[in-house]
Write a protein that holds these residues in place. Structure first.
Motif, mmCIF file in Angstrom:
data_model
loop_
_atom_site.group_PDB
_atom_site.id
_atom_site.type_symbol
_atom_site.label_atom_id
_atom_site.label_comp_id
_atom_site.label_asym_id
_atom_site.label_seq_id
_atom_site.Cartn_x
_atom_site.Cartn_y
_atom_site.Cartn_z
ATOM 1 N N LEU A 28 15.559 -25.451 68.988
ATOM 2 C CA LEU A 28 16.045 -26.819 68.804
ATOM 3 C C LEU A 28 15.356 -27.821 69.724
ATOM 4 N N GLN A 29 14.710 -27.335 70.775
ATOM 5 C CA GLN A 29 14.103 -28.236 71.757
ATOM 6 C C GLN A 29 13.090 -29.207 71.145
ATOM 7 N N PRO A 30 12.154 -28.760 70.289
ATOM 8 C CA PRO A 30 11.201 -29.728 69.702
ATOM 9 C C PRO A 30 11.884 -30.799 68.863
ATOM 10 N N LEU A 31 12.875 -30.400 68.059
ATOM 11 C CA LEU A 31 13.565 -31.385 67.220
ATOM 12 C C LEU A 31 14.347 -32.371 68.072
ATOM 13 N N LEU A 32 14.978 -31.903 69.133
ATOM 14 C CA LEU A 32 15.703 -32.798 70.024
ATOM 15 C C LEU A 32 14.750 -33.750 70.730
ATOM 16 N N PHE A 33 13.560 -33.254 71.066
ATOM 17 C CA PHE A 33 12.551 -34.110 71.693
ATOM 18 C C PHE A 33 12.155 -35.240 70.750
ATOM 19 N N ILE A 34 11.883 -34.894 69.480
ATOM 20 C CA ILE A 34 11.529 -35.921 68.500
ATOM 21 C C ILE A 34 12.669 -36.912 68.342
ATOM 22 N N LEU A 35 13.885 -36.414 68.290
ATOM 23 C CA LEU A 35 15.048 -37.286 68.123
ATOM 24 C C LEU A 35 15.165 -38.274 69.281
ATOM 25 N N MET A 36 14.943 -37.799 70.506
ATOM 26 C CA MET A 36 15.009 -38.694 71.660
ATOM 27 C C MET A 36 13.908 -39.748 71.617
ATOM 28 N N VAL A 37 12.706 -39.338 71.221
ATOM 29 C CA VAL A 37 11.584 -40.285 71.175
ATOM 30 C C VAL A 37 11.856 -41.387 70.158
ATOM 31 N N VAL A 38 12.261 -41.000 68.936
ATOM 32 C CA VAL A 38 12.412 -42.005 67.884
ATOM 33 C C VAL A 38 13.644 -42.884 68.083
ATOM 34 N N THR A 39 14.606 -42.437 68.872
ATOM 35 C CA THR A 39 15.768 -43.286 69.136
ATOM 36 C C THR A 39 15.571 -44.170 70.361
ATOM 37 N N LEU A 40 14.850 -43.687 71.356
ATOM 38 C CA LEU A 40 14.652 -44.464 72.580
ATOM 39 C C LEU A 40 13.492 -45.443 72.474
ATOM 40 N N PHE A 41 12.491 -45.111 71.669
ATOM 41 C CA PHE A 41 11.311 -45.957 71.577
ATOM 42 C C PHE A 41 11.631 -47.371 71.102
ATOM 43 N N PRO A 42 12.421 -47.531 70.027
ATOM 44 C CA PRO A 42 12.735 -48.913 69.616
ATOM 45 C C PRO A 42 13.497 -49.700 70.679
ATOM 46 N N ILE A 43 14.341 -49.006 71.460
ATOM 47 C CA ILE A 43 15.080 -49.683 72.522
ATOM 48 C C ILE A 43 14.123 -50.164 73.610
ATOM 49 N N ALA A 44 13.134 -49.350 73.912
ATOM 50 C CA ALA A 44 12.211 -49.690 75.000
ATOM 51 C C ALA A 44 11.212 -50.758 74.600
ATOM 52 N N PRO A 71 12.639 -28.855 59.574
ATOM 53 C CA PRO A 71 13.695 -29.801 59.982
ATOM 54 C C PRO A 71 13.177 -31.214 60.216
ATOM 55 N N LEU A 72 11.963 -31.334 60.760
ATOM 56 C CA LEU A 72 11.370 -32.662 60.943
ATOM 57 C C LEU A 72 11.146 -33.354 59.604
ATOM 58 N N LEU A 73 10.637 -32.620 58.619
ATOM 59 C CA LEU A 73 10.410 -33.210 57.304
ATOM 60 C C LEU A 73 11.728 -33.662 56.676
ATOM 61 N N ILE A 74 12.776 -32.883 56.893
ATOM 62 C CA ILE A 74 14.083 -33.249 56.345
ATOM 63 C C ILE A 74 14.619 -34.515 57.021
ATOM 64 N N MET A 75 14.381 -34.628 58.331
ATOM 65 C CA MET A 75 14.901 -35.767 59.090
ATOM 66 C C MET A 75 13.999 -36.996 59.019
ATOM 67 N N THR A 76 12.789 -36.850 58.517
ATOM 68 C CA THR A 76 11.841 -37.966 58.518
ATOM 69 C C THR A 76 12.357 -39.217 57.815
ATOM 70 N N PRO A 77 13.017 -39.126 56.648
ATOM 71 C CA PRO A 77 13.540 -40.363 56.043
ATOM 72 C C PRO A 77 14.496 -41.128 56.958
ATOM 73 N N ILE A 78 15.314 -40.397 57.710
ATOM 74 C CA ILE A 78 16.228 -41.060 58.649
ATOM 75 C C ILE A 78 15.440 -41.710 59.776
ATOM 76 N N LEU A 105 3.532 -33.459 55.615
ATOM 77 C CA LEU A 105 3.478 -32.221 54.839
ATOM 78 C C LEU A 105 2.087 -31.608 54.875
ATOM 79 N N LEU A 106 1.063 -32.446 54.862
ATOM 80 C CA LEU A 106 -0.312 -31.951 54.928
ATOM 81 C C LEU A 106 -0.744 -31.624 56.349
#
Length: 225
Positions: A27-43, A112-119, A139-140
């Motif tokens: 789960l660590q890589p997915l959580l890392f991506i989640l933190m980046v995409v949520t914190l980046f717009p704030i910063a 999991p990243l591909l599934i979460m990408t639309p969000i 995907l490619l």
């Protein structure tokens, strides 16, 4: 063909059992991506126009960095518990086994990243056609990340500071994928042709799929000598 099927079934079942036992690392890589995409717009800025421009690049960079977090475990446990020696001696082509392991790494890490990408895309105000092209580039491109990363892991299996060496080795190799992916998404958002970039990424995927299993197998054999 039956042998190949049995090999892949065994490898896939084993990898998923290990993934269940090591849920934190998986789960660590997915959580890392989640933190980046949520914190980046704030910063940076809440501006929808700015976010839509930088969003695809941020998601791709997060995917590349998360790859570096997850790659080490592809062969680490096999090396520690002696399974890698058995793979080398079992008589089954090592390229078949390694391809199965890399495929499992892609399934566990990037599906999991591909599934979460639309969000994630909606968080950056990336919608419509640009979101579809973003999904296509991931995907490619993500299978290439797994395959090239596995070659790097096999080469640095016994190296000290392997994570640092792996990062220095792989980041320059991943840059062309990032360039073509972001160029395709920018063209799509500007309603310009983008099939050329996707075709180049598809060619990279096919070429890497053809040579990666043999390169990984050779690198593992060299590392074990």
């Amino acid at each position: 063909m039956n042998l190949v099927n049995r090999v892949y079934q065994g490898v896939i079942v084993r990898e998923f059992i290990l993934a269940i036992r090591q849920r934190g690392e998986v789960l660590q890589p997915l959580l890392f991506i989640l933190m980046v995409v949520t914190l980046f717009p704030i910063a940076i800025s809440p501006s929808p126009e700015l976010l839509s421009r930088i969003g695809p690049g941020v998601i791709w960079i997060a995917a590349i960095l998360s790859t570096l977090l997850s790659l080490e475990r592809i062969f680490r446990d096999d090396f520690i518990d002696g399974s890698l020696d058995q793979m080398l001696l079992c008589g089954i082509p090592l390229s078949l086994i390694t391809f199965g392991k890399v495929f499992c790494h892609w399934l566990i890490t990037f599906v999991p990243l591909l599934i979460m990408t639309p969000i994630f895309a909606l968080l950056f105000n990336v919608g419509g056609h640009s979101m579809l092209v973003l999904l296509l580039t991931l995907l490619l491109g993500t299978p290439v990340l797994s395959m090239l990363g596995a070659i790097g892991v096999a080469l640095t299996l016994k190296a000290k500071n392997a994570v640092l060496i792996l990062s220095l080795l792989l980041v320059p190799v991943f840059i062309p994928l990032l360039i073509f992916a972001t160029a395709a998404i920018e063209n799509a958002s500007a309603q310009l042709p983008y099939l050329q970039q996707l075709a180049i990424m598809g060619s990279i995927l096919l070429f890497t799929s053809a040579i990666a299993p043999f390169a990984i197998a050779y690198a593992l054999k060299v590392s074990q000598d």
